[in-house]
Design a protein around this motif. Sequence first.
Motif, PDB file in Angstrom:
ATOM      1  N   GLU A   1       1.051  -1.091   0.120  1.00 28.17           N
ATOM      2  CA  GLU A   1      -0.031  -0.048  -0.039  1.00 28.17           C
ATOM      3  C   GLU A   1       0.888   1.338   0.087  1.00 28.17           C
ATOM      4  N   SER A   2       2.338   1.097   0.364  1.00 23.79           N
ATOM      5  CA  SER A   2       3.008   2.516   0.621  1.00 23.79           C
ATOM      6  C   SER A   2       4.387   1.956  -0.119  1.00 23.79           C
TER       7      SER A   2
ATOM      8  N   LEU B   1      10.260   4.647  -7.966  1.00 25.38           N
ATOM      9  CA  LEU B   1       9.585   4.519  -6.934  1.00 25.38           C
ATOM     10  C   LEU B   1       9.007   5.823  -6.565  1.00 25.38           C
ATOM     11  N   ALA B   2       9.344   7.055  -7.053  1.00 22.50           N
ATOM     12  CA  ALA B   2       8.638   8.453  -7.151  1.00 22.50           C
ATOM     13  C   ALA B   2       7.074   8.077  -7.589  1.00 22.50           C
ATOM     14  N   LEU B   3       7.333   7.630  -8.960  1.00 25.19           N
ATOM     15  CA  LEU B   3       6.002   7.469  -9.789  1.00 25.19           C
ATOM     16  C   LEU B   3       5.145   6.128  -9.007  1.00 25.19           C
ATOM     17  N   GLU B   4       5.664   5.541  -8.518  1.00 28.32           N
ATOM     18  CA  GLU B   4       4.913   4.345  -7.678  1.00 28.32           C
ATOM     19  C   GLU B   4       4.324   4.976  -6.672  1.00 28.32           C
ATOM     20  N   LYS B   5       4.658   5.911  -5.969  1.00 32.50           N
ATOM     21  CA  LYS B   5       4.143   6.559  -4.739  1.00 32.50           C
ATOM     22  C   LYS B   5       2.915   7.319  -5.245  1.00 32.50           C
TER      23      LYS B   5
ATOM     24  N   MET C   1      -0.188  10.535   2.586  1.00 35.37           N
ATOM     25  CA  MET C   1       0.596   9.776   3.724  1.00 35.37           C
ATOM     26  C   MET C   1       0.522   8.229   3.631  1.00 35.37           C
ATOM     27  N   MET C   2      -0.636   7.779   3.244  1.00 36.45           N
ATOM     28  CA  MET C   2      -0.586   6.248   3.071  1.00 36.45           C
ATOM     29  C   MET C   2       0.180   5.773   1.969  1.00 36.45           C
ATOM     30  N   ALA C   3       0.456   6.553   1.064  1.00 31.70           N
ATOM     31  CA  ALA C   3       1.468   6.099   0.044  1.00 31.70           C
ATOM     32  C   ALA C   3       2.624   6.257   0.166  1.00 31.70           C
TER      33      ALA C   3
END
Length: 238
Positions: free
Chosen positions: A150-151, A187-191, A210-212
């Motif tokens: 989830e994050s 990972l920036a894109l994934e967030k 915040m959850m991401a």
Amino acid sequence: MTECLFQYDRLYLNAAYHEPDEHRHLLSHIIVGASQRIRCSVNHYEFEADGVCIDSDVLHTACVEEGELLICLFDKTSLFASELSRRYLKGQNYAVLDGETVQKIRNVWLDTRSLLAVDEAITNMLGIEDFSLSMDVRIQNALEILKSHESVEPDTISKLAAEAGISVSRFSHLFKENVGIALRRYLALEKIRKSYIHLLKSGNITDAAMMAGFDSPSHLAATCKRMFGISLTDFMKS
């Protein structure tokens, strides 16, 4: 009004972008003017076209004076991006789409006004079900792990490397070798992607950020602006 269809490895928008900022991100594109030609800039080279395919991580912008754009964005690791690269880009930063391809996409949209129908048309056009992607199994596994979480946490990279049974530096090198982009940028894109998923569930941008794994909603907003050239509000209002 902007509309959106979100799948995990792709995002479709129809939007009236008249002056988006130049930007670069880790998604491959198909951009088509729904009813007129589009004005494009790729690495500061300006041109007009009915439709264009643009590789990931390329500085660009696209807009129309009136009407709307059909914007199709594909994860660099997806079969869609691989097939776009093979069929259209062929090692180039961008390719102007042929008239037949543009007209197929336009006709589906104008006949149905359904982004799901556009997705189905592009999937069939690219023959995705017949295409196989060669990727190191450790990277395939890492992408599946990322998808399931989830994050994105500060220790995500070290955990992925440990799961793969190799050092962080070796894992980062292997990721870029297979995917074509640096792991930290991915990972920036994934967030952002996870923020969008959480937003669809909760409706609260602060909670979603915040959850991401973002430090704050403003961090999410700055990352979105840098990567997509539009504000978080415009990106999320769809």
